[in-house]
Design an enzyme around this catalytic site. Structure first.
Site, mmCIF file in Angstrom:
data_model
loop_
_atom_site.group_PDB
_atom_site.id
_atom_site.type_symbol
_atom_site.label_atom_id
_atom_site.label_comp_id
_atom_site.label_asym_id
_atom_site.label_seq_id
_atom_site.Cartn_x
_atom_site.Cartn_y
_atom_site.Cartn_z
ATOM 1 N N HIS A 143 0.831 -1.199 0.000
ATOM 2 C CA HIS A 143 0.000 0.000 0.000
ATOM 3 C C HIS A 143 0.868 1.253 0.000
ATOM 4 C CE1 HIS A 143 0.946 -0.716 4.228
ATOM 5 N NE2 HIS A 143 0.676 0.552 4.466
ATOM 6 N N ASP A 192 0.538 4.964 1.940
ATOM 7 C CA ASP A 192 -0.203 5.416 3.115
ATOM 8 C C ASP A 192 -1.320 6.384 2.759
ATOM 9 O OD1 ASP A 192 1.195 3.899 4.951
ATOM 10 O OD2 ASP A 192 2.743 5.414 5.247
ATOM 11 N N HIS A 236 4.741 -0.088 0.155
ATOM 12 C CA HIS A 236 5.448 -0.811 1.208
ATOM 13 C C HIS A 236 4.502 -1.809 1.873
ATOM 14 C CE1 HIS A 236 3.537 2.551 3.344
ATOM 15 N NE2 HIS A 236 3.553 1.783 4.420
ATOM 16 N N ARG A 295 4.670 6.695 14.103
ATOM 17 C CA ARG A 295 4.790 7.266 12.765
ATOM 18 C C ARG A 295 4.058 8.587 12.680
ATOM 19 N NH1 ARG A 295 1.659 4.302 8.159
ATOM 20 N NH2 ARG A 295 0.288 6.116 8.216
#
Length: 360
Positions: free
Chosen positions: A145, A147, A294, A309
């Site tokens: 995907h 983000d 990723h 994150r």
């Protein structure tokens, strides 16, 4: 009034008060890294070691403290990330929550995730903790995907630091969207460049229905080009992913599925597009979501891991027919590498010939 649901110090479900936190998400007002020094002299002046994972994709830098970057170094780093796709750092112990947020804000407004659990004091920080029930990454581990591509202003950069890592397993893999585009046939490139696709938060809608968790804001659907221009590099990249891209607009459902499945298959199976990172405590990865995909590797249980994150909101995705490609930009570098190798081989051959002549 409903209250927050908290597990292990993480807010996993919104209260009535913060149910609209994610609605404050905005577009970037500038493109971080655009116009930075192409040689990145200020950044590399502090680098003690550079490791390129492949010639085109993925770089690890040593000697950099992410909390000590100057404004010029920060801009050059943004440009490097856009070019290399993902850049890794070790031993970033100083990057606490406040510094993590500060770093992300240098490049744009920070995204507040509508569902993923966040830090109690900093809602911009999402917490990826495998101990939270249900696990916060069960839906994206082992699934490629980009983000939050379902947002009107999807992520430009993501900055991920792991504080607790498993004794084994738990790597993350990235794939190069520039190279995926470059290796397609000219006819297929032209076809894809005329298409857009709906990116949907359906997977999170399913999770809320399953768990009853209240979201921190609206779960959006957005329409984006299938081929996207990166505003920093000016290179074209494929911009679809199997987690969030629901359907291609203007084709039949079966055609849409065939195209999306084909692109997803290339991302997953073409090893030459990929780099793999093995985390250490306080390692940091920063990547450009506009041009990479990723996935986490869910191979670490019964161990757990915990990361934090921040996600920088970017611009509205666009396609510029006049934009270039990584392959074209790489030609000069590739030719220089080949010339250097050939020169070294000639010198070696000459040295061997001279040695043979002296011993004859």
């Amino acid at each position: 009034m409903a209250s927050n649901v908290v597990e292990n110090g993480i807010i996993v479900s919104a209260s009535e008060q913060d149910a609209t936190l994610a609605d404050r998400n905005t577009f970037a007002t500038r493109v971080a890294g655009k116009g930075a020094d192409p040689e990145k002299k200020a950044l590399f002046a502090s680098v003690t070691k550079r490791i390129d994972y492949t010639p085109k994709f993925g770089t690890e830098l040593h000697g950099i403290n992410l909390t000590k970057l100057t404004e010029q170094q920060s801009e050059e780093l943004a440009a490097l990330i856009a070019e290399r796709g993902v850049v890794f750092f070790r031993d970033q112990d100083d990057l606490n929550n406040d510094e993590h947020v500060k770093l992300g804000r240098r490049w744009g407004p920070l995204h507040i995730h509508p569902l993923v659990p966040h830090n109690q004091n900093n809602p911009e920080i999402i917490v990826l903790d495998s101990r939270v029930s249900p696990p916060t990454r069960f839906n994206t581990n082992d699934s490629w995907h980009s983000d939050v591509s379902f947002e009107p202003a999807p992520a430009s950069f993501s900055i991920l630091k792991f504080e607790d890592i498993p004794e084994s397993g738990g790597d993350t893999i990235w794939s190069n969207g520039y190279e995926l585009y470059d290796d397609l046939s000219p006819a297929f490139k032209t076809f894809l460049e005329g298409l857009t696709a709906i990116h949907s938060s359906d997977i999170f809608k399913t999770l809320t229905a399953f768990t009853g968790r209240k979201t921190f804001g609206k779960l959006n659907d957005s329409e984006h080009p299938v081929v996207r221009t990166n505003p920093v590099t000016g290179w074209k990249s494929i911009y679809s992913n199997p987690v969030f891209t629901r359907e291609i607009v203007g084709v039949t459902p079966s055609e849409s599925k065939a195209i999306l499945d084909y692109l997803a298959d290339i991302v997953a199976k073409k090893l030459q597009y990929q780099v793999r990172f093995s985390w250490q405590k306080n390692s940091v990865a920063i990547w450009d979501n506009r041009s990479t995909f990723h996935t986490g590797v869910p191979d670490f249980r019964p161990y757990h891991r915990r990361g934090i994150r921040v996600t920088v909101s970017g611009e509205k995705p666009y396609f510029d027919a006049n934009s270039g490609s990584q392959a074209k930009a790489w030609e000069a570098t590739s030719n220089a590498i080949i010339a250097k190798q050939e020169a070294a081989e000639r010198l070696k051959a000459e040295a061997q010939a001279n040695t043979s002549a002296k011993t004859a």
